[in-house]
Design an enzyme around this catalytic site. Structure first.
Site, mmCIF file in Angstrom:
data_model
loop_
_atom_site.group_PDB
_atom_site.id
_atom_site.type_symbol
_atom_site.label_atom_id
_atom_site.label_comp_id
_atom_site.label_asym_id
_atom_site.label_seq_id
_atom_site.Cartn_x
_atom_site.Cartn_y
_atom_site.Cartn_z
ATOM 1 N N TYR A 140 0.688 -1.133 -0.043
ATOM 2 C CA TYR A 140 -0.278 -0.007 0.102
ATOM 3 C C TYR A 140 0.973 1.241 0.136
ATOM 4 O O TYR A 140 0.782 2.177 -0.860
ATOM 5 C CB TYR A 140 -0.330 0.207 1.138
ATOM 6 C CG TYR A 140 -1.501 0.673 1.005
ATOM 7 C CD1 TYR A 140 -2.111 2.329 0.490
ATOM 8 C CD2 TYR A 140 -1.098 1.982 2.268
ATOM 9 C CE1 TYR A 140 -3.221 3.386 0.295
ATOM 10 C CE2 TYR A 140 -1.986 3.479 2.798
ATOM 11 C CZ TYR A 140 -2.624 3.700 1.835
ATOM 12 O OH TYR A 140 -3.549 4.841 2.142
ATOM 13 N N GLY A 283 2.920 -4.662 11.330
ATOM 14 C CA GLY A 283 3.451 -3.419 10.706
ATOM 15 C C GLY A 283 3.270 -2.140 11.471
ATOM 16 O O GLY A 283 3.011 -1.103 10.758
#
Ligand code: UDP
Length: 326
Positions: A140, A283
């Site tokens: 992303y 993350g």
């Protein structure tokens, strides 16, 4: 001005459309409704179509003389981008390039791009300013950074001017109650908490309480959606005046922990609800806070809804209204 808002049926895009329309701009919305909602388009003219479809774009740009394009039509789920990177590179990068090429072909010179704090990756220092190294840690973030690079090249080669708006955590809803945050499935903290408060959800899960922060939960920089949109309007005006491309990190400059957001939501809603501590989400850095000095100086941007309670109050109103509408 006549402005094309791509992704104008989504959360940020729909609020932007409202703000532009109420400022007397002529707004056309292009949205394929893959994530957006037709009933979120309360202003302007909606064209249902894909930004990766050159035929749709050719028609749109031939029929309208746009002064600028704003782009909010990206996929935004970090976890999904790891599992299905092709979906992200196809839409967020390839389709964006199709849109940019249509702009070049039809001589539209001003572009505002929704970028993200995810282009920076793991923070090396905080708050994060525009000079922070850019090392995204998921597809992303990489897809957004690729577009930022593309925009630099399109500026140098074709004179397409752009402003990249790097959001930290967009939150809250239209204070007039017309619009709000709706993702399916919902993954963002504020709406999830409020759904727990309203009883639509059994609990709210805190992803990790063992971070190196005051209360052990992650700290994020929540910016009200209207303040974000205001920054876009200011950026467009500045870009047209100066003729220069730019990029800004947009945040409140104040971080709030997940626990603080939950406490505030309990107070604002007057509801108690179950909070479950679970393991960390992959993350997630401990702290992500923006240094927005540049936006404040160059754009004269001054967030108005900078209190966490106010942000949550607007989102809570939207949640209550949603239940009434059901
Ligand atoms: N978060 C959480 N529980 C949830 C959703 C999010 O604890 O159900 C945490 C998440 O780990 C992060 C913060 O809330 O620290 C904001 O997450 P969100 O997904 O809203 O935005 P992001 O920071 O990923 O852009």
């Amino acid at each position: 001005m006549k402005i094309l808002v791509v992704g104008g049926a989504g959360y940020i895009g729909s609020h932007m459309v409202k703000q532009l329309a109420l400022s007397n701009h002529d707004v056309v919305i292009l949205d394929n409704l893959s994530c957006g909602y037709q009933d979120a388009v309360k202003y302007g003219e909606l064209v249902i179509g894909d930004m990766g479809d050159t035929k749709v774009l050719d028609r749109l740009f031939s029929n309208n003389k746009f002064d600028a394009v704003m782009h909010f039509a990206a996929f935004i789920e970090v976890g999904e981008s790891v599992i299905n990177p092709g979906k992200y590179y196809h839409n967020n990068v390839s389709n964006t390039q199709v849109l940019l090429d249509a702009m070049v072909k039809h001589d539209v010179k001003h572009f505002i791009f929704s970028s993200t704090a995810a282009i920076f990756g793991e923070p090396q220092y905080t708050p994060i300013d525009e000079n922070h190294p850019q090392n995204p840690i998921n597809p992303y973030g990489r897809s957004k950074l690729m577009v930022e690079h593309m925009l630099e090249d399109y500026d140098n080669a074709y004179g397409l001017k752009s402003t990249c708006m790097r959001y930290f955590n967009a939150a809250g809803a239209d204070p007039e109650g017309e619009l709000g945050e709706r993702h399916n499935p919902e993954s963002h903290l504020v709406p999830l908490i409020l759904q727990a408060a309203s009883g639509r959800r059994e609990d709210i899960k805190i992803f990790g309480q063992d971070y190196a922060t005051d209360d052990g939960t992650c700290v994020r920089d929540y910016v009200h959606i209207n303040d974000l949109c205001e920054a876009h309007s200011l950026a467009l005006t500045r870009m047209q005046k100066t003729g220069n491309s730019a990029r800004y990190n947009l945040g409140n400059g104040k971080g709030f922990s997940v626990q603080q957001v939950i406490d505030s939501a309990k107070q604002v809603s007057g509801k108690d609800f179950k909070v479950t501590i679970t393991k960390r989400r992959a993350g997630d850095p401990a702290v992500l806070v923006a240094d927005s000095t540049l936006a404040r100086q160059e754009l004269n941007w001054q967030p108005k809804f900078d209190q966490l309670e106010t942000i949550i109050e607007t989102a809570w109103q939207w949640e209550i209204d949603f239940l009434v509408r059901q």
